[in-house]
Design a protein around this motif. Structure first.
Motif, short mmCIF file in Angstrom:
data_model
loop_
_atom_site.label_atom_id
_atom_site.label_comp_id
_atom_site.label_asym_id
_atom_site.label_seq_id
_atom_site.Cartn_x
_atom_site.Cartn_y
_atom_site.Cartn_z
N ILE A 156 0.84 -1.20 0.00
CA ILE A 156 0.00 0.00 0.00
C ILE A 156 0.88 1.25 0.00
CG2 ILE A 156 -1.67 1.35 1.35
CD1 ILE A 156 -2.79 -1.15 -0.17
N VAL A 157 1.94 1.24 0.77
CA VAL A 157 2.86 2.39 0.79
C VAL A 157 3.49 2.58 -0.58
CG1 VAL A 157 5.03 3.26 1.74
CG2 VAL A 157 3.32 2.25 3.27
N ARG A 158 3.86 1.48 -1.23
CA ARG A 158 4.44 1.57 -2.58
C ARG A 158 3.46 2.22 -3.55
NH1 ARG A 158 4.14 -0.75 -7.33
NH2 ARG A 158 2.55 -2.24 -6.65
N ILE A 159 2.21 1.84 -3.48
CA ILE A 159 1.20 2.40 -4.38
C ILE A 159 1.00 3.89 -4.10
CG2 ILE A 159 -1.26 2.36 -4.95
CD1 ILE A 159 -1.10 -0.72 -4.48
N LEU A 160 0.96 4.27 -2.83
CA LEU A 160 0.79 5.69 -2.50
C LEU A 160 1.97 6.52 -2.99
CD1 LEU A 160 -0.68 5.39 1.11
CD2 LEU A 160 -1.90 6.18 -0.93
#
Length: 226
Positions: free
Chosen positions: A176-180
């Motif tokens: 999720i952090v990567r996508i953000l």
């Protein structure tokens, strides 16, 4: 773009959520707002989208005072700010496609735009293969990706992610952090709230630390120290 100027919030039961909070966020910034549960992080986000009102100070989006806007202008503001919640807030009786299409319909998009954009945004968050599934058929990490897709499908200027990894394991948290971060690299301002030090270490960048409703640190180098 976003300005908090001596913002305070006290609830009717006399709980003090925020006290004289001031900071600004520039376009295309990625700002992580950290602090323990109850520090005031969620209140900051609710005030920005006019879900709540401050008891003191002002919040401005560009040059407009958010809490002096009429209902129509608040609607326009919310279309410029995509929101991702810890609990996903997906409609259980709708497919993933329908959940995102619903958000686009509310923003006045055409059927043709919906048909073109929904598959594209799901591919962007690596969940395109689940387009016709229902939320109950997805893992927590997959549901959160859908929630992010819904938040960005109308191409907002800002994405608020309020504790988006709170219910996720470390592997899904990292994803999720990567996508953000990818969304931010494409030009969207991101405001992320978390109490997870691991998330802060992964994101890097600017970190605003809140404790007991006050900003105690604003660090440009990605440090979370309480």
């Amino acid at each position: 773009m976003i300005y908090y100027d001596k913002v305070s919030k006290t609830y009717p039961d006399e709980t003090v959520a925020l006290t004289d909070v001031s900071f600004s966020v520039e376009p295309k910034e990625f700002v992580t707002i950290v602090g323990p549960s109850g520090a005031g992080k969620t209140t900051l986000m609710k005030l920005l989208i006019a879900e709540d009102r401050p008891t003191g100070g002002t919040i401005s989006f560009e040059s407009a005072n958010v809490h002096k806007m009429n209902r129509r202008d608040i609607g326009k503001l919310r279309r410029r700010i995509g929101t991702v919640f810890q609990d996903y807030r997906l409609i259980p009786t709708k497919t993933i496609y329908e959940n995102i299409a619903f958000a686009m319909e509310a923003a006045g998009r055409t059927d043709a735009e919906i048909a073109a954009d929904v598959p594209h945004v799901l591919e962007l968050v690596d969940i395109g293969h689940k387009i016709w599934n229902f939320p109950k058929e997805l893992s927590g990490g997959e549901r959160q990706r859908v929630a992010i897709a819904r938040a960005i499908v109308t191409q907002p200027d800002v994405v608020i992610a309020d504790e988006p990894t709170g219910n996720l394991d470390p592997t899904n948290t990292a994803e999720i952090v990567r996508i953000l971060k990818k969304i931010n690299q494409l030009g969207t301002t991101v405001l992320l709230t978390t109490h997870n030090k691991g998330v802060v270490d992964t994101v890097g960048g600017r970190v605003i630390t809140i404790e007991k409703g006050k900003v105690i640190k604003d660090d440009k180098n990605g440090k979370y120290i309480l």
